[in-house]
Design a protein around this motif. Structure first.
Motif, PDB file in Angstrom:
ATOM      1  N   LYS A  37       2.760   2.463   3.450  1.00 57.18           N
ATOM      2  CA  LYS A  37       1.662   2.915   4.596  1.00 57.18           C
ATOM      3  C   LYS A  37       1.838   1.980   5.729  1.00 57.18           C
ATOM      4  N   SER A  38       1.907   0.683   5.694  1.00 52.02           N
ATOM      5  CA  SER A  38       2.109  -0.401   6.546  1.00 52.02           C
ATOM      6  C   SER A  38       2.842  -1.466   6.051  1.00 52.02           C
ATOM      7  N   ASN A  79       0.827  -1.311   0.054  1.00 48.48           N
ATOM      8  CA  ASN A  79      -0.037   0.064  -0.081  1.00 48.48           C
ATOM      9  C   ASN A  79       0.863   1.265  -0.018  1.00 48.48           C
TER      10      ASN A  79
END
Length: 377
Positions: free
Chosen positions: A168-169, A165
């Motif tokens: 983001k993570s 993503n």
């Protein structure tokens, strides 16, 4: 019937040196080329703080855009690497995190083809010391591997994490080496369907010398380790790349104690998954080191390294090429510089490779580039 690759060794190449561009001061460069043939360059700066800098070229490395500070952290940032696909550019590096007495792997990602980068993210964040980061980008996902001492200072392991993503993570860092050996710096490539390939130098428990081991997998599921370099010598510093059809190839440093010193070796995988016999690519009178393997979308092979054939006081950047991975060209001195060349890195353009390295001259480190060629559209 298995057939072994044959190296075409004519003579040590002594030809006119190609054009060399001085990008500026810096250390430890890394290159990547995207499908638009933009060249992405990262390196460690020389200014106070040791930040990681990024520059881009749209003409194969002849000219370069403005410098961007990608790390911009208060800690010491070193050993950068870069990967690019489409408009996504990922930069990873080793961060000396003074606030918790250890080193971690940080990553910064651009989603606009290197014009801007997001804030750096600590990807490893393990209790051990992390080192030797490598990064790959594939279909929007970012993959990072490194060595880590969480299971003990004397036996670093190879760890892996990924993000799908845009950073983001990240998945939990996992140990993909999974044995009690001592593991060296990894190399990474991602093939069809997001299949991750990892290679590293591995000295298994009870082994006399380290070999190059390779695994494939995704997050929690990995293949058994395959020994790519079953030799009696010390194998280290692998550089992994994939052919256009997804078959893996590896070059590495072989400590040839039985004759004159270190050479650069190469092995490749055939269509049935069998590996060729390791073969000596450099085969020069000097001492070879710092191997790097690049493969173009057309399937051309470029093996680049540092070599002392011209003198131990001023090692140069050398290269051998192949159209099929079976017959390699004469080893050729590309840099011909009076300084000391270190850590070459090549990336394949449609008309030939672009090559960057660190050159130490006059008491300072410089980033040097031999531009690559882009075929006319």
């Amino acid at each position: 019937m298995k057939t072994w690759p044959v190296v075409l060794l004519l003579s040590v190449g002594v030809l006119a040196a190609p054009h060399v561009v001085t990008v500026g001061g810096g250390k430890a460069p890394s290159l990547a080329v995207d499908h638009e043939e933009r060249v992405h360059l990262v390196y460690q700066g020389l200014q106070s703080g040791d930040n990681i800098y990024y520059r881009q070229s749209g003409d194969g490395g002849l000219t370069w855009g403005d410098e961007i500070n990608v790390s911009a952290t208060p800690d010491k940032s070193v050993n950068p690497c870069v990967a690019a696909q489409g408009n996504q550019v990922a930069v990873a590096w080793l961060e000396d995190c003074r606030d918790h007495s250890g080193n971690d792997i940080y990553v910064a990602i651009s989603t606009d083809a290197g014009h801007t980068f997001g804030a750096p993210v600590d990807v490893s964040h393990t209790p051990g010391h992390s080192a030797h980061p490598v990064v790959a980008v594939s279909n929007g996902s970012v993959h990072v591997a490194w060595t880590d001492t969480s299971d003990g200072q004397g036996s670093p392991d190879v760890f892996y994490s990924s993000s799908d993503n845009g950073g983001k993570s990240w998945t939990k860092a996992i140990d993909v080496s999974r044995d009690h050996g001592v593991h060296g710096a990894p190399s990474i490539a991602v093939g069809r369907g997001g299949l991750v390939h990892l290679a590293w130098s591995d000295r298994c428990k009870g082994a006399k010398v380290p070999d190059i081991h390779l695994v494939r997998g995704m997050q929690d599921t990995w293949s058994p380790q395959h020994d790519v370099s079953p030799t009696s010598e010390i194998s280290s510093h692998p550089s992994l790349a994939l052919r256009p059809d997804g078959r893996a190839c590896v070059s590495w440093l072989e400590d040839c104690d039985t004759h004159r010193g270190n050479d650069i070796y190469f092995a490749s995988e055939d269509a049935n998954g069998n590996w060729s016999r390791p073969l000596d690519i450099s085969h020069t009178p000097g001492i070879s080191s710092d191997p790097n393997l690049a493969i173009s979308e057309e399937g051309r092979f470029y093996v680049t390294w540092v070599d002392t054939t011209s003198g131990r006081s001023h090692p140069d950047v050398w290269q051998s090429r192949s159209d099929d991975g079976r017959r390699f060209s004469t080893s050729r001195n590309l840099s011909h510089t009076p300084g000391k060349s270190h850590e070459p890195h090549a990336a394949a353009l449609s008309g030939g490779p672009v090559i960057a390295w660190e050159e130490v001259a006059g008491g300072k480190s410089w980033i040097k580039v031999i531009p690559g060629r882009i075929k006319a559209q």
